[in-house]
Design an enzyme around this catalytic site. Structure first.
Site, mmCIF file in Angstrom:
data_model
loop_
_atom_site.group_PDB
_atom_site.id
_atom_site.type_symbol
_atom_site.label_atom_id
_atom_site.label_comp_id
_atom_site.label_asym_id
_atom_site.label_seq_id
_atom_site.Cartn_x
_atom_site.Cartn_y
_atom_site.Cartn_z
ATOM 1 N N SER A 1 -64.442 19.428 -101.648
ATOM 2 C CA SER A 1 -65.286 18.457 -100.919
ATOM 3 C C SER A 1 -64.793 17.378 -100.613
ATOM 4 O O SER A 1 -63.739 16.958 -100.992
ATOM 5 C CB SER A 1 -66.333 18.381 -102.080
ATOM 6 O OG SER A 1 -65.932 17.588 -103.238
ATOM 7 N N LYS A 2 -65.700 16.365 -100.252
ATOM 8 C CA LYS A 2 -64.969 15.054 -99.827
ATOM 9 C C LYS A 2 -64.458 14.307 -101.134
ATOM 10 O O LYS A 2 -63.783 13.766 -101.205
ATOM 11 C CB LYS A 2 -66.258 14.157 -99.083
ATOM 12 C CG LYS A 2 -65.759 13.065 -98.616
ATOM 13 C CD LYS A 2 -66.824 12.189 -97.736
ATOM 14 C CE LYS A 2 -67.783 11.398 -98.538
ATOM 15 N NZ LYS A 2 -68.987 10.821 -97.593
#
Ligand code: GLU
Length: 300
Positions: A240-241
């Site tokens: 994910s980010k």
């Protein structure tokens, strides 16, 4: 097949433009796309830009151009949640009319002090069910979950049983700042688009029972669900980010697509790896739901 046919498969991909697409997003895009295309169904694209402060400037355009560069072809117009407040307000009104909503003015601190941690975050104990205490201008709306037992059969992960009140608790459908909650918007949008199957990552499995609860209360059909394994790093954290997953790069789209297909149990043979077009045409023919690993996570 006509658009009105109830037998038509309608799938969708619904990225949140809080960041750029990465390998984890590609898996959900590829899985949902091929599930739809393998049966001649439609595949819709919805940008979940519901929460303006969380939207990353430029991310929506970047998502659309990345999907295009990877060779995805969506049906119809892109739907933007930021333009659908009227539909969400109507659904909220329908829930209020059924008498299943209540106002809540608990602060984050109150909630943390009263709640235990469950599968999908803190389990709100229903403190404001008898009416909010004290006064505060801004209040959220919560939906009651008492007596709701939700059972569904995930096409990949098997049977799921949830005692909603004990495991999730009464959840928010509109935040105190007026923003409609993810569960409400998603259920309204999927129903409006006639989505027949939701294909997404395993990390959203815990969202499914609250969403089915809302479908029941709003008299909406429940689609089929298929939760794909999610890609995790060596520490077991989802790409994910937050875990700094690198954004997809059009320059290496061919390798990324082959890697996503392999992740989903469809390693392309050498003769299909020549270019993007041959990869897709192989994948359309080879795709078989039974080949997707029945796992929650896979390390990449
Ligand atoms: N917008 C959600 C996300 O990006 C996906 C919602 C869904 O596919 O149901 O995680």
């Amino acid at each position: 097949m006509s658009d009105a046919s109830p037998l038509l498969y309608i799938g969708r991909f619904a990225p949140s433009p809080t960041g750029l697409l990465h390998f984890g997003s590609l898996i959900a895009a590829v899985g949902s796309y091929l599930q739809a295309r393998a049966v001649g169904g439609r595949w819709l694209l919805r940008i979940e830009d519901l929460d303006p402060p969380r939207v990353m400037p430029g991310a929506t355009d970047a998502i659309l151009s990345t999907l295009e560069a990877f060779g995805f072809e969506w049906d119809g117009e892109v739907v933007y949640q930021s333009e659908r407040d009227d539909a969400y307000a109507q659904a909220l009104q329908a829930l209020a009319t059924r008498g299943v909503l209540y106002r809540c003015n608990c602060s984050r601190k109150d909630i943390a002090a009263q709640s235990v941690v469950g599968k999908a975050g803190l389990i709100y104990p229903g403190s404001c069910r008898q009416g909010p205490r004290g006064s505060k201008d801004e209040m959220s709306w919560r939906v009651r979950t008492d007596g709701a037992f939700i059972r569904f059969e995930d096409a990949l992960q098997g049977a799921v049983d949830v005692d909603l009140e004990r495991e999730i608790g009464d959840f928010t459908v509109q935040r105190a700042d007026g923003i409609f909650a993810y569960h409400l918007a998603l259920v309204v949008d999927d129903a409006a688009a006639g989505v027949t199957e939701v294909v997404r990552g395993y990390d959203l499995l815990a969202s499914t029972a609250p969403q089915i609860h809302l479908q029941h209360l709003l008299g909406l059909p429940t689609p089929r669900y298929l939760h794909l394994p999610i890609a995790v790093n060596a520490d077991g954290d989802k790409l994910s980010k937050q875990t700094h997953a690198p954004p997809l790069d059009a320059a290496t789209r061919h390798e990324s697509l082959a890697a996503a297909l392999t992740f989903l149990g469809h390693p392309p043979p050498a003769e299909a790896r020549g270019d993007l077009r041959s990869l897709w045409s192989w994948a359309h023919k080879a795709w078989d739901e039974q080949r997707i690993p029945r796992r929650a996570t896979i390390q990449v």
